[in-house]
Design an enzyme around this catalytic site. Structure first.
Site, PDB file in Angstrom:
ATOM      1  N   SER A 238     -42.771   6.710 -12.067  1.00  7.77           N
ATOM      2  CA  SER A 238     -43.959   7.516 -12.355  1.00  7.77           C
ATOM      3  C   SER A 238     -45.184   6.659 -12.063  1.00  7.77           C
ATOM      4  O   SER A 238     -45.826   6.125 -12.966  1.00  7.77           O
ATOM      5  CB  SER A 238     -43.981   7.916 -13.836  1.00  7.77           C
ATOM      6  OG  SER A 238     -42.796   8.587 -14.212  1.00  7.77           O
ATOM      7  N   GLU A 239     -45.502   6.536 -10.779  1.00 10.66           N
ATOM      8  CA  GLU A 239     -46.572   5.597 -10.418  1.00 10.66           C
ATOM      9  C   GLU A 239     -47.899   5.932 -11.094  1.00 10.66           C
ATOM     10  O   GLU A 239     -48.646   5.035 -11.499  1.00 10.66           O
ATOM     11  CB  GLU A 239     -46.757   5.540  -8.897  1.00 10.66           C
ATOM     12  CG  GLU A 239     -45.622   4.842  -8.159  1.00 10.66           C
ATOM     13  CD  GLU A 239     -44.409   5.728  -7.922  1.00 10.66           C
ATOM     14  OE1 GLU A 239     -44.506   6.956  -8.201  1.00 10.66           O
ATOM     15  OE2 GLU A 239     -43.367   5.209  -7.476  1.00 10.66           O
TER      16      GLU A 239
ATOM     17  N   GLN B 123     -43.746  -0.754  -6.793  1.00  9.29           N
ATOM     18  CA  GLN B 123     -42.590  -1.397  -6.168  1.00  9.29           C
ATOM     19  C   GLN B 123     -42.874  -1.768  -4.698  1.00  9.29           C
ATOM     20  O   GLN B 123     -42.469  -2.830  -4.243  1.00  9.29           O
ATOM     21  CB  GLN B 123     -41.375  -0.483  -6.261  1.00  9.29           C
ATOM     22  CG  GLN B 123     -40.085  -1.234  -6.140  1.00  9.29           C
ATOM     23  CD  GLN B 123     -38.950  -0.467  -6.777  1.00  9.29           C
ATOM     24  OE1 GLN B 123     -38.595   0.622  -6.309  1.00  9.29           O
ATOM     25  NE2 GLN B 123     -38.370  -1.005  -7.815  1.00  9.29           N
ATOM     26  N   PHE B 124     -43.572  -0.887  -3.999  1.00 13.52           N
ATOM     27  CA  PHE B 124     -44.051  -1.165  -2.648  1.00 13.52           C
ATOM     28  C   PHE B 124     -45.419  -0.493  -2.521  1.00 13.52           C
ATOM     29  O   PHE B 124     -45.651   0.561  -3.115  1.00 13.52           O
ATOM     30  CB  PHE B 124     -43.118  -0.572  -1.583  1.00 13.52           C
ATOM     31  CG  PHE B 124     -41.809  -1.306  -1.462  1.00 13.52           C
ATOM     32  CD1 PHE B 124     -41.677  -2.384  -0.592  1.00 13.52           C
ATOM     33  CD2 PHE B 124     -40.719  -0.925  -2.225  1.00 13.52           C
ATOM     34  CE1 PHE B 124     -40.470  -3.058  -0.484  1.00 13.52           C
ATOM     35  CE2 PHE B 124     -39.508  -1.608  -2.122  1.00 13.52           C
ATOM     36  CZ  PHE B 124     -39.386  -2.682  -1.249  1.00 13.52           C
TER      37      PHE B 124
ATOM     38  N   HIS C 104     -42.417   1.235   3.725  1.00 10.72           N
ATOM     39  CA  HIS C 104     -42.234  -0.091   3.125  1.00 10.72           C
ATOM     40  C   HIS C 104     -43.014  -1.172   3.867  1.00 10.72           C
ATOM     41  O   HIS C 104     -42.924  -2.323   3.514  1.00 10.72           O
ATOM     42  CB  HIS C 104     -40.745  -0.471   3.114  1.00 10.72           C
ATOM     43  CG  HIS C 104     -39.927   0.326   2.146  1.00 10.72           C
ATOM     44  ND1 HIS C 104     -39.690   1.666   2.306  1.00 10.72           N
ATOM     45  CD2 HIS C 104     -39.302  -0.035   0.997  1.00 10.72           C
ATOM     46  CE1 HIS C 104     -38.938   2.105   1.305  1.00 10.72           C
ATOM     47  NE2 HIS C 104     -38.692   1.094   0.496  1.00 10.72           N
TER      48      HIS C 104
END
Lengths: 281, 332
Positions: B64-65, B87-88, B134
């Site tokens: 849940s960014e 995360q990225f 990514h």
């Protein structure tokens, strides 16, 4: 009334009355609505955030405030408000879900006034109630007649104390938006005068007045006095706010960072030189 | 001989060490992100920290960014110093609303009453032959936002010092970690707490012919290019920007006034980029010193290709050498 002094309140843009009750001066709120950021400089000692405009985005702030309180062990609860339309935002779900996973003491309140500007409730959500959405994140969900002041008080008081001891709760206040969304909105496009008339009977101030009059807790004269003195207070606050409208050039630069970087200092000097020539301070 | 303790580590180790020291020193420092707690993150940047500081201060966030950052905003307002991880970088976009609409604005919105001392860390940029989303380098998106600071270190010393400075900073800092150099090399750095100031570029190599401004992974490509160029009699000055916003004008302008030639190197796409900003500033502040077109060497304006095609997009030493020679040959 249900909150303690150290609890946090995270308002929606319809939370002005609550903010007044919690101690944010009326003139300051008027200043905000009149276009001066100083209106959102909440007085020291009040755990009330300023109004957030992007819909539904303040729920996660309430969750974060609650996390910090829980980590410190200060027993504070965070109470946030959004409208029913805000529950259609993905961020609403994210905030409730994260809060529920970690049991942060948060009360997520939804003021369901059945409208999102012109969009009716059933075009924002397909669940029977907003409160039902609590099941999706594993927290209790409660619905209450938001036009019933006493019932609303009982529910929020219980919710706050539940959150303090156990974790997050979702509370839906079911009500009706009496007026237009804003001064630029025209409700005649999407709802009838008849509908509005019908809803007026259930308007919460009428109801609490009738309740108190019927039980002789108050007289008509006393009610009138309250309305009159409140109006006086509001007028005085309005007048006071008008004397504070001006924004100085420094102010629009100085709060971008704690310390202005060189580049921004340069821009500020350029702006000052430009406006000095125009006779502006 | 100094009796100061030395740590030999790579960039990722410098991240872990900086956070560890700051969590030890300051109980208000907390962190969360996807897989950041128990596992220590997909790159292991926060490995061992949950075990050491407990699940209350170091925890796994759901995917849940927006909430990861939004919770950080609330926690920062309520006295904590959150370090949150995307995360990225390519997955940070759902968090933009919180970053742009709230984190960067609270100080101004509340006229200083509420502030957001938060660090947003994220691995970013290409060169590791990864999946779609990514490999992007979108530092310019962050740098465009008033109220944010943006840093991107290129070596372990700066990584540790800048991260500590970011944690101590009273405003939100976007901390960008080029993942292709996470474990590329090790360096001796001080074991204790120290800061590298945010907003200060670093002259890595002095030179008289041309100024190269770069940051992140391209610092290393540029250093290698400089060696080759020196063999051919071209002496470039290399500035490692380190902080993208606020940009260190003074160091760039001073160098440029000496060399009169500028090349900005980054892998991020060309249009509306950091290089555009630097070139505009040199043009504004040192126009009289220009000896050759103010130039940039950047990624193309394309979607970063997947593993097989990434080579067309990446900057390398050969590209830098060629571009410098082109500029040195320029005559009015």
């Amino acid at each position: 009334m249900a909150l303690q002094k150290h609890d946090w309140f995270v308002p929606a843009f319809r939370s002005n009355a609550t903010m007044i009750y919690l101690g944010v001066p009326i003139e300051q709120q008027l200043l905000y609505w009149n276009g001066n950021e100083r209106g959102s400089k909440i007085p020291e000692g009040l755990n009330v955030l300023p109004i957030n405009i992007p819909i539904g985005t303040q729920c996660s702030h309430a969750a974060g405030l609650a996390y910090a309180s829980k980590l410190r062990g200060d027993k504070s609860v965070s109470v946030s408000f959004i409208g029913n339309g805000g529950t259609a935002e993905g961020e609403f779900y994210e905030a409730l879900n994260m809060s529920s996973i970690w049991n942060w003491p948060t009360v997520f309140c939804v003021n369901n006034n059945q409208w999102s500007i012109s969009t009716p409730e059933h075009l924002e959500s397909a669940t029977d109630t907003i409160a039902a959405k609590a099941a999706a994140v594993g927290m209790p969900g409660v619905i209450v007649d938001g036009n019933d002041l006493l019932a609303s008080y009982a529910v929020i008081k219980e919710a706050v104390e539940y959150a303090r001891e156990n974790g997050p709760v979702l509370v839906e206040f079911y009500t009706w938006r009496q007026g237009a969304h804003t001064t630029s909105d025209n409700p005649r496009i999407y709802r009838t005068e008849e509908e509005e008339k019908k809803q007026e009977e259930w308007e919460p101030m009428h109801r609490i007045e009738k309740y108190m009059l019927d039980r002789k807790f108050i007289t008509k004269e006393e009610i009138q006095q309250i309305w009159d003195s409140s109006l006086e207070e509001a007028k005085a606050a309005y007048e006071k706010s008008l004397t504070q409208l001006d924004v100085e050039l420094d102010e629009v630069f100085d709060y971008t960072y704690a310390t202005l970087p060189e580049e921004l200092k340069e821009q500020k000097e350029q702006a000052k030189a430009y406006y000095a020539n125009k006779g502006v301070k | 001989m100094s009796d100061k303790k030395i740590l030999v580590t790579n960039n990722i180790g410098a991240v872990t060490n900086a956070i560890d020291l700051m969590m030890e020193k300051d109980p208000s420092v907390v962190l969360w992100g996807e897989d950041s707690g128990f596992e220590g993150g997909v790159f292991r940047a926060t490995e061992g920290l949950q075990k050491k500081y407990g699940v209350d201060r170091v925890f796994d966030a759901p995917i849940s960014e927006a909430a990861i950052l939004g919770v950080g905003v609330g926690a920062a307002i309520n006295g904590l110093k959150p370090i949150v991880e995307m995360q990225f970088q390519g997955f940070s976009y759902p968090a933009f609303q919180q970053l742009i609409s709230h984190a960067s604005r609270y100080r101004n919105r509340s006229r200083g009453r509420f502030t957001v001392p938060l660090v947003l860390r994220m691995p970013m940029a290409g060169g590791v032959r990864a999946l779609e989303h990514h490999s992007e380098a979108v530092e310019a998106l962050f740098a465009h936002i008033p109220g944010l600071k943006v840093v991107m270190p290129s070596n372990p010393y700066d990584t540790k010092g800048l991260l500590i400075a970011a944690i101590n900073d009273p405003d939100p800092v976007v901390f960008l970690e080029p993942k292709s150099i996470y474990r590329a090399f090790k360096q001796e750095i001080p074991a204790e707490i120290y800061e590298v100031p945010i907003g200060k570029a670093n002259i890595l190599k002095e030179g008289k012919d041309l100024t190269i401004v770069t940051y992140g992974k391209q610092v290393h490509d540029t250093l290698a290019a400089a060696k080759e160029l020196l063999n051919e009699g071209i002496d470039v000055e290399i500035i490692d920007l380190r902080t993208i916003k606020p940009i260190d004008d003074a160091t760039i302008i001073e160098s440029f006034k000496k060399t009169g030639r500028l090349l900005v190197v980054h892998e991020a796409v060309k249009s509306f980029s950091v290089s555009a900003e630097i070139i505009a500033r040199v043009n504004e502040k040192a126009f009289d010193y220009i000896k050759a077109p103010l130039t940039r060497l950047t990624g193309w304006d394309i979607i970063v290709p997947l593993a097989r095609g990434e080579k067309y997009h990446m900057i390398d030493t050969e590209k830098i050498v060629a571009k410098v020679k082109e500029l040195m040959a320029y005559e009015y």
